[in-house]
Scaffold this motif. Structure first.
Motif, PDB file in Angstrom:
ATOM      1  N   SER A  38       0.828  -1.206   0.000  1.00 33.08           N
ATOM      2  CA  SER A  38       0.000   0.000   0.000  1.00 33.08           C
ATOM      3  C   SER A  38       0.865   1.261   0.000  1.00 33.08           C
ATOM      4  CB  SER A  38      -0.968  -0.017   1.179  1.00 33.08           C
ATOM      5  OG  SER A  38      -0.260  -0.160   2.373  1.00 33.08           O
ATOM      6  N   ARG A  39       0.509   2.175  -0.895  1.00 34.16           N
ATOM      7  CA  ARG A  39       1.273   3.426  -1.047  1.00 34.16           C
ATOM      8  C   ARG A  39       0.319   4.583  -1.287  1.00 34.16           C
ATOM      9  NH1 ARG A  39       5.072   2.506   1.531  1.00 34.16           N
ATOM     10  NH2 ARG A  39       6.313   4.259   0.810  1.00 34.16           N
ATOM     11  N   VAL A  40       0.756   5.769  -0.902  1.00 35.85           N
ATOM     12  CA  VAL A  40      -0.030   6.978  -1.174  1.00 35.85           C
ATOM     13  C   VAL A  40       0.108   7.336  -2.645  1.00 35.85           C
ATOM     14  CG1 VAL A  40      -0.158   9.458  -0.744  1.00 35.85           C
ATOM     15  CG2 VAL A  40       0.229   7.880   1.147  1.00 35.85           C
ATOM     16  N   SER A  41      -1.018   7.702  -3.264  1.00 33.55           N
ATOM     17  CA  SER A  41      -0.955   8.074  -4.675  1.00 33.55           C
ATOM     18  C   SER A  41      -1.877   9.255  -4.975  1.00 33.55           C
ATOM     19  CB  SER A  41      -1.383   6.884  -5.537  1.00 33.55           C
ATOM     20  OG  SER A  41      -1.652   7.319  -6.861  1.00 33.55           O
ATOM     21  N   PRO A  42      -1.387  10.218  -5.726  1.00 36.77           N
ATOM     22  CA  PRO A  42      -2.275  11.302  -6.166  1.00 36.77           C
ATOM     23  C   PRO A  42      -3.064  10.860  -7.394  1.00 36.77           C
ATOM     24  CG  PRO A  42      -0.010  11.802  -6.776  1.00 36.77           C
ATOM     25  CD  PRO A  42       0.007  10.454  -6.109  1.00 36.77           C
ATOM     26  N   GLY A  43      -3.912   9.884  -7.214  1.00 38.82           N
ATOM     27  CA  GLY A  43      -4.802   9.430  -8.279  1.00 38.82           C
ATOM     28  C   GLY A  43      -4.098   8.784  -9.447  1.00 38.82           C
ATOM     29  N   GLY A  44      -2.993   8.111  -9.195  1.00 40.05           N
ATOM     30  CA  GLY A  44      -2.327   7.373 -10.254  1.00 40.05           C
ATOM     31  C   GLY A  44      -1.460   8.228 -11.167  1.00 40.05           C
ATOM     32  N   THR A  45      -1.333   9.511 -10.871  1.00 46.87           N
ATOM     33  CA  THR A  45      -0.488  10.374 -11.702  1.00 46.87           C
ATOM     34  C   THR A  45       0.503  11.072 -10.762  1.00 46.87           C
ATOM     35  OG1 THR A  45      -0.544  12.378 -13.046  1.00 46.87           O
ATOM     36  CG2 THR A  45      -2.368  12.085 -11.570  1.00 46.87           C
ATOM     37  N   ASP A  46       1.151  12.150 -11.217  1.00 45.37           N
ATOM     38  CA  ASP A  46       1.979  12.894 -10.263  1.00 45.37           C
ATOM     39  C   ASP A  46       1.131  14.006  -9.637  1.00 45.37           C
ATOM     40  OD1 ASP A  46       1.814  14.861 -12.169  1.00 45.37           O
ATOM     41  OD2 ASP A  46       3.882  14.677 -12.841  1.00 45.37           O
ATOM     42  N   PHE A  47       1.702  14.671  -8.641  1.00 43.44           N
ATOM     43  CA  PHE A  47       0.915  15.692  -7.935  1.00 43.44           C
ATOM     44  C   PHE A  47       0.458  16.797  -8.886  1.00 43.44           C
ATOM     45  CE2 PHE A  47       0.358  15.359  -3.376  1.00 43.44           C
ATOM     46  CZ  PHE A  47       1.068  14.193  -3.097  1.00 43.44           C
ATOM     47  N   PHE A  48       1.357  17.246  -9.746  1.00 45.65           N
ATOM     48  CA  PHE A  48       1.011  18.387 -10.599  1.00 45.65           C
ATOM     49  C   PHE A  48      -0.122  18.033 -11.557  1.00 45.65           C
ATOM     50  CE2 PHE A  48       1.552  21.512 -14.015  1.00 45.65           C
ATOM     51  CZ  PHE A  48       1.520  22.665 -13.246  1.00 45.65           C
ATOM     52  N   GLY A  49      -0.121  16.801 -12.017  1.00 47.46           N
ATOM     53  CA  GLY A  49      -1.142  16.393 -12.983  1.00 47.46           C
ATOM     54  C   GLY A  49      -2.422  15.900 -12.336  1.00 47.46           C
ATOM     55  N   SER A  50      -2.479  15.911 -11.008  1.00 43.73           N
ATOM     56  CA  SER A  50      -3.638  15.336 -10.317  1.00 43.73           C
ATOM     57  C   SER A  50      -4.691  16.404 -10.023  1.00 43.73           C
ATOM     58  CB  SER A  50      -3.173  14.704  -9.006  1.00 43.73           C
ATOM     59  OG  SER A  50      -2.862  15.742  -8.080  1.00 43.73           O
ATOM     60  N   GLU A  51      -5.690  16.011  -9.235  1.00 43.64           N
ATOM     61  CA  GLU A  51      -6.736  16.957  -8.816  1.00 43.64           C
ATOM     62  C   GLU A  51      -6.239  17.902  -7.721  1.00 43.64           C
ATOM     63  OE1 GLU A  51     -10.012  17.100 -10.009  1.00 43.64           O
ATOM     64  OE2 GLU A  51      -9.100  15.836 -11.538  1.00 43.64           O
ATOM     65  N   CYS A  52      -5.035  17.666  -7.246  1.00 44.44           N
ATOM     66  CA  CYS A  52      -4.478  18.450  -6.132  1.00 44.44           C
ATOM     67  C   CYS A  52      -4.532  19.951  -6.420  1.00 44.44           C
ATOM     68  CB  CYS A  52      -3.016  18.024  -5.906  1.00 44.44           C
ATOM     69  SG  CYS A  52      -2.095  19.117  -4.829  1.00 44.44           S
ATOM     70  N   VAL A  53      -4.952  20.734  -5.414  1.00 43.60           N
ATOM     71  CA  VAL A  53      -5.006  22.195  -5.587  1.00 43.60           C
ATOM     72  C   VAL A  53      -3.928  22.889  -4.748  1.00 43.60           C
ATOM     73  CG1 VAL A  53      -7.439  22.266  -6.216  1.00 43.60           C
ATOM     74  CG2 VAL A  53      -6.806  22.332  -3.800  1.00 43.60           C
ATOM     75  N   SER A  54      -2.953  22.127  -4.298  1.00 46.49           N
ATOM     76  CA  SER A  54      -1.787  22.677  -3.595  1.00 46.49           C
ATOM     77  C   SER A  54      -2.152  23.526  -2.384  1.00 46.49           C
ATOM     78  CB  SER A  54      -0.912  23.497  -4.555  1.00 46.49           C
ATOM     79  OG  SER A  54      -0.334  22.646  -5.495  1.00 46.49           O
ATOM     80  N   CYS A  55      -3.123  23.058  -1.633  1.00 40.54           N
ATOM     81  CA  CYS A  55      -3.498  23.806  -0.428  1.00 40.54           C
ATOM     82  C   CYS A  55      -2.476  23.616   0.680  1.00 40.54           C
ATOM     83  CB  CYS A  55      -4.865  23.348   0.059  1.00 40.54           C
ATOM     84  SG  CYS A  55      -4.850  21.666   0.718  1.00 40.54           S
ATOM     85  N   GLY A  56      -1.722  22.520   0.622  1.00 42.15           N
ATOM     86  CA  GLY A  56      -0.693  22.275   1.626  1.00 42.15           C
ATOM     87  C   GLY A  56      -1.181  21.510   2.839  1.00 42.15           C
ATOM     88  N   ALA A  57      -2.464  21.123   2.867  1.00 39.56           N
ATOM     89  CA  ALA A  57      -2.976  20.431   4.067  1.00 39.56           C
ATOM     90  C   ALA A  57      -2.270  19.100   4.293  1.00 39.56           C
ATOM     91  CB  ALA A  57      -4.486  20.204   3.939  1.00 39.56           C
ATOM     92  N   CYS A  58      -1.945  18.408   3.199  1.00 38.59           N
ATOM     93  CA  CYS A  58      -1.271  17.117   3.357  1.00 38.59           C
ATOM     94  C   CYS A  58       0.163  17.319   3.858  1.00 38.59           C
ATOM     95  CB  CYS A  58      -1.284  16.347   2.037  1.00 38.59           C
ATOM     96  SG  CYS A  58      -0.550  17.246   0.664  1.00 38.59           S
ATOM     97  N   VAL A  59       0.803  18.370   3.375  1.00 38.52           N
ATOM     98  CA  VAL A  59       2.171  18.660   3.814  1.00 38.52           C
ATOM     99  C   VAL A  59       2.163  18.959   5.309  1.00 38.52           C
ATOM    100  CG1 VAL A  59       4.176  20.147   3.435  1.00 38.52           C
ATOM    101  CG2 VAL A  59       2.660  19.596   1.517  1.00 38.52           C
ATOM    102  N   GLN A  60       1.152  19.724   5.702  1.00 42.74           N
ATOM    103  CA  GLN A  60       1.003  20.098   7.103  1.00 42.74           C
ATOM    104  C   GLN A  60       0.790  18.870   7.975  1.00 42.74           C
ATOM    105  OE1 GLN A  60       1.418  22.916   8.130  1.00 42.74           O
ATOM    106  NE2 GLN A  60       0.323  23.263  10.036  1.00 42.74           N
ATOM    107  N   ALA A  61       0.023  17.915   7.448  1.00 39.63           N
ATOM    108  CA  ALA A  61      -0.360  16.748   8.253  1.00 39.63           C
ATOM    109  C   ALA A  61       0.733  15.691   8.306  1.00 39.63           C
ATOM    110  CB  ALA A  61      -1.641  16.134   7.688  1.00 39.63           C
ATOM    111  N   CYS A  62       1.620  15.683   7.330  1.00 39.80           N
ATOM    112  CA  CYS A  62       2.596  14.598   7.221  1.00 39.80           C
ATOM    113  C   CYS A  62       3.569  14.617   8.402  1.00 39.80           C
ATOM    114  CB  CYS A  62       3.369  14.717   5.907  1.00 39.80           C
ATOM    115  SG  CYS A  62       4.546  13.368   5.686  1.00 39.80           S
ATOM    116  N   PRO A  63       3.705  13.490   9.113  1.00 36.51           N
ATOM    117  CA  PRO A  63       4.582  13.480  10.291  1.00 36.51           C
ATOM    118  C   PRO A  63       6.052  13.261   9.954  1.00 36.51           C
ATOM    119  CG  PRO A  63       3.486  11.371  10.083  1.00 36.51           C
ATOM    120  CD  PRO A  63       2.971  12.219   8.954  1.00 36.51           C
ATOM    121  N   THR A  64       6.350  12.993   8.691  1.00 37.79           N
ATOM    122  CA  THR A  64       7.726  12.697   8.299  1.00 37.79           C
ATOM    123  C   THR A  64       8.166  13.710   7.229  1.00 37.79           C
ATOM    124  OG1 THR A  64       7.062  11.276   6.472  1.00 37.79           O
ATOM    125  CG2 THR A  64       7.244  10.225   8.630  1.00 37.79           C
TER     126      THR A  64
END
Ligand code: SF4
Ligand code: SF4
Ligand code: SF4
Ligand code: FES
Length: 947
Positions: free
Chosen positions: A195-221
């Motif tokens: 199991s791995r994290v994936s931005p919908g099978g593509t890269d972050f830039f090409g995904s639905e991501c809107v770069s809000c940064g919430a995931c970056v904020q939440a990431c413990p590593t």
């Protein structure tokens, strides 16, 4: 100063009224029912080890690190998923727990790169912290087995990197994207070890991501980490300040290395954002130190001359002597100024003071003229105050949300996320918008009714909604009897019940089926707490003020003002547009919305400022420009505005500027208006000064200086220098003293001080003896004006009509990654998402013109023509086209007209009759724009022609 560390309670603290008392590690603690054992422990200072939990997210229970022992219970339950209960006795540290936790950590570390010393998160990594917290000293499993250390790194996003070899699959990022942001861009692919994290099978830039940064904020590593941190390392101190983009007013920790900004981290204590952010405030701050910043004052004799760098004394002296010369030659009213909705309250207050006290007239205006002036007029007329009624958190108690002419997921993204969260919880949504905005249908939320009205028919639609309420007996009679002016209500009820306002009649105008309008009206009136949120799609019309009053009528008729979960809420555009209005930036109003003709209010300022003040309203922006073209208005001081790009009918605006003898521009960059300027005063960014902004919910929030002004002076100091040079000295050592003066003169700010802001974090006005901590909800027991006043809102179609020559209607708006005229965002990586403005056109309209996606098309109106690329989109309804206005080279305002709101002159940006046709060349206007010597050739020609 140190880095500000915010407590992470692991899971949210609940807001239940019932408290439960329990014992943790021998100490008693009491928390609201529903709070987890982990959060209860955190409130008493005990941090239970954790990895998959963080308090912005609901508990997940996957890492098994937070195990505790509870008397009377078998096993070792996870403290993050176990609710605290009355009488519970919990132990968080025992030899058994320590052994279990070390075992868990061993497994994590056995599949983690051991590159801590060179890792960008070194010192800011929860995995590292937990290894220390559980006393991990040894990892028994060798490095030879299957692992993820070679997993690829995704660097596609310009602002953060996804280094998946460091991922512990805690799912915090996935849940942040769902629960906080509401975008659902991330998933966990695969099962078990795979199991791995994936931005919908593509890269972050090409995904639905809107770069809000919430995931970056939440990431413990360090898996998701800001590129600026990777580049610069960890910050050493931080300062709480407020975002300078939109009217949401998010609080951020500016994390610094000396005077260098490392990153902006949203603050959990920011009441407007509660730890969330969008791509602009979080990442798009690079403009503040961009090479295009002008940091030296400049002057020139004629606008066709090159700029000449001079000392501050010379530049200020030139501006002052020119202003005085003009007044001596053409009269005291021949000059004026514009305050900035990007600058602080204190700076705005000083500019209007300069104009009123030193210029000696009321020729002051602000960009609110071109966005939310109808809000002030309409809400004041009906409710008695010129501002929204709620705090943002109130939407969490709304059952029905009527969204009119606003696109929060692009324009006010952090509020958009709050709204989506409430919709996921079950609130029902009505969208009134010509375009199918994202909220009409997006992951896990959607509108029950999309009233896709024709641009320009807002009043007809709102009257039709109210008609249903009145004629179907859905009026809240008790509320009206108690709270409203009955005579005005009865007159309005007769008017609105007239068949001309019936949905079946207005259908021809709005294009919205009558049955849909009836269903939406019933839902709004009977669905529980109903809240209205609106934007520039309401105000920027010839009937903008009427539309605001029509919304107030609807809300009063159904009893939906004066408590949580309801109200009328303008989503204000710029960071301080509310503040600039509050501070007296309009030509007819002193600070606090008091008319200049009122003797009592004027005397307060005359006494304090030591000068007599004019009692006649001054010129609005469009009048200043008209007067300039007529040769009667000759000089202007423009602080932090760019009317040559942002105001409608560009050719008229530039003709006005061109006709002036002294244009003084104070800005970060040489903007479009500066092409017509004689004096340029370098402004300061929000990072370079102290002050306050007031957001759309009337929240006054501190702006704090984190670096020295690049030009040597903050904007408030520059205004003071100009005032001194004009012979009207101002004496302030710090913006706090300006706020003290605002508090002393303006009743709604009477209780505001920097000391209180320091203590409370932020304050919603009115703040006075009756409400010393501010006012989250307005009009609770009575309306500010006493009785709520229903206003007759006759629908009068705009004069801007379609016809054979211009058969389509153009409406304009914003996109998430860019901001207004783009002066800031275009100087950041945000342009990777939106490098140019495009014209959205329905497939039917495109096909009938032979236009295919990506074609260059000419967009022509009665005012002018531009060309831009077509984007074929079924978001549009046939007959309506749409574009943004973020790029100066597009010149969207070349084609908007000078029609405006009847009450406030707010331009009718949202309705322009246009034609679209294929073309193979830029418009004449753009061709001139692209000429290298644009500013010289074009302006010289026009000067010659004028002479
Ligand atoms: S940056 Fe925001 S939108 Fe993008 S994946 Fe992370 S949480 Fe989701
Ligand atoms: S990227 Fe970070 S938050 Fe997401 S699963 Fe991996 S470690 Fe957890
Ligand atoms: S929502 Fe608005 S205030 Fe908040 S970070 Fe984004 S631009 Fe800034
Ligand atoms: S923090 Fe409780 S299971 Fe992960």
């Amino acid at each position: 100063m140190a880095l500000i560390q915010e407590l992470d309670t692991g899971t949210p603290i609940r807001l239940a009224p019932l408290q439960v008392a329990l014992t943790i590690d021998g100490r008693q603690v009491s928390v609201p029912a529903g709070t987890s054992v982990m959060a209860a422990a955190a409130t008493m200072g005990t941090q239970v080890p954790k990895l998959c939990a963080t308090d912005s997210l609901e508990a997940f229970g996957s890492c098994r690190l937070c195990l505790v022992e509870i008397e009377g219970r078998r096993g070792t339950p996870a403290s993050c998923t176990t609710p605290a209960e009355e009488g519970m006795v919990v132990r968080t540290q025992t030899p058994k727990l320590a052994r279990l936790r070390r075992g868990v950590m061993e497994l994590y570390i056995s599949d983690h790169p051991l590159t801590c010393l060179t890792c960008s998160a070194n010192g800011d990594c929860e995995l590292q912290d937990m290894a220390g917290a559980v006393g991990l000293r040894d990892v028994r499993y060798g490095e030879g087995g299957a692992n993820h250390r070679d997993a690829p790194t995704d660097e596609s996003n310009p602002y953060f990197t996804f280094e998946s070899s460091k991922c512990i699959v805690c799912s915090r990022c996935v849940r942040a994207c769902e629960e906080v942001q509401g975008t659902f861009a991330l998933t966990i692919e695969g099962r078990g070890f795979a199991s791995r994290v994936s931005p919908g099978g593509t890269d972050f830039f090409g995904s639905e991501c809107v770069s809000c940064g919430a995931c970056v904020q939440a990431c413990p590593t360090a898996t998701l980490n800001e590129n600026s941190v990777i580049r610069m390392g960890k910050a050493e101190h931080s300062v709480i300040t407020t975002c300078a983009y939109c009217g949401v007013g998010c609080a951020f920790k500016a994390e610094m290395q000396g005077e260098q900004l490392v990153r902006m981290v949203p603050s959990k204590h920011g009441r407007a954002n509660e730890g969330h952010s969008c791509v602009k405030g979080r990442f798009a701050y690079g403009y503040a130190t961009h090479k295009d910043r002008i940091t030296k004052p400049m002057i020139r004799e004629r606008i066709t001359d090159p700029w000449r760098e001079v000392s501050w004394e010379e530049a200020i002296g030139r501006a002052a002597s020119e202003f005085r010369r003009i007044q001596a030659t053409y009269g005291v009213d021949a000059i004026g100024g514009l305050t900035s909705s990007r600058c602080t309250n204190e700076e705005t207050y000083l500019v209007q003071k300069l104009i009123r006290a030193a210029f000696g007239n009321n020729n002051v205006d602000t960009c609110a003229r071109v966005c939310h002036s109808p809000t002030g007029y309409g809400l004041n007329a009906t409710l008695g105050t010129s501002a929204g009624t709620q705090d943002f958190a109130s939407v969490g108690e709304a059952d029905v949300i009527l969204l009119i002419g606003a696109n929060p997921t692009d324009g006010h993204p952090v509020f958009g996320s709050r709204l989506k969260k409430r919709l996921r919880e079950g609130a029902r949504l009505i969208v009134a918008d010509p375009r199918r905005i994202d909220l009409v249908k997006s992951p896990h939320v959607g509108a029950e009714h999309h009233l896709a009205l024709r641009p320009g028919s807002n009043v007809a639609l709102l009257n039709a909604l109210s008609h249903v309420v009145v004629t179907e007996g859905l009026v809240d009679e008790a509320y009206i009897r108690e709270r409203c002016d009955l005579d005005a209500f009865e007159a309005w009820a007769r008017f609105i019940a007239d068949p001309r306002n019936a949905p079946e009649t207005s259908e021809n105008v709005t294009g919205v089926p009558a049955a849909e309008v009836r269903a939406a009206a019933r839902l709004y009136a009977t669905g529980g707490n109903a809240a209205i949120y609106y934007g520039l799609g309401v105000t920027e019309h010839s009937q903008g003020s009427t539309t605001v009053m029509a919304m107030a009528n609807l809300a009063m008729a159904t009893g939906n003002i004066g408590r949580r979960g309801v109200g009328i809420n303008p989503l204000r555009g710029q960071n301080n547009v509310q503040g600039s209005c509050d501070m007296g930036s309009f030509p007819h109003e002193l600070p606090g919305y008091r008319h200049v003709s009122g003797d009592a209010a004027r005397e307060i300022f005359e006494k304090l400022w030591g000068v007599g003040l004019r009692d006649d309203p001054g010129l609005r922006i469009p009048n200043m420009l008209d007067e300039a073209v007529q040769g009667r208005f000759k000089g202007i001081y423009v602080q932090g505005e760019d009317p040559a790009q942002s105001d409608p009918d560009t050719q008229h605006v530039t003709a006005g500027l061109l006709a002036m003898e002294c244009v003084v521009v104070q800005d970060l960059f040489l903007n479009e208006t500066a092409k017509y300027a004689h004096v340029f005063l370098p402004g300061s960014s929000f990072l370079e000064k102290d002050g306050t902004f007031t957001n759309a919910e009337r929240r006054i929030s501190p702006v704090r200086k984190v670096m020295s002004p690049l030009s040597g002076h903050a904007d408030w100091q520059i205004t003071m220098m100009l005032s001194d040079a004009l012979g009207y000295p101002m004496r302030y050592d710090h913006p706090s003293q300006i706020m003290d003066e605002i508090a002393a003169t303006t009743p709604s700010f009477a209780g505001v001080s920097y000391e209180k802001l320091e203590r409370l974090g932020s304050i919603q006005w009115p703040c006075n003896d009756a409400a010393p901590a501010g006012t989250p909800i307005m009009h609770v027991d009575r309306f500010v004006r006493g009785l709520g006043r229903f206003m007759i809102t006759e629908f009068i179609p705009t004069d801007e009509r379609t016809g054979a020559r211009f058969p389509l209607l153009l409406t304009t708006g914003r996109i998430l990654s860019q901001y207004n005229v783009g002066a800031q965002t275009r100087r950041t990586e945000n342009s990777r998402w939106h490098a140019e403005d495009v014209l959205e056109i329905h497939p039917f309209d495109a096909e009938s013109r032979g236009v295919v996606d990506g074609d260059l098309v000419a967009l022509e109106s009665r005012s002018g023509a531009i060309s831009l690329k077509a984007a074929i989109s079924d978001r549009m309804q046939p007959g309506v086209v749409y574009t943004t206005f973020h790029h100066a080279k597009t010149g969207a305002n070349v084609i908007t007209t000078d029609y405006s709101d009847w009450a406030t002159n707010c331009p009718e940006y949202k309705v322009t009759a246009v034609q679209v046709r294929r073309t193979n060349r830029p418009s004449d206007w753009q061709a001139r724009f692209y000429e290298e010597d644009f500013s010289l050739t074009r302006i010289a020609d026009r000067l010659d022609a004028a002479e």
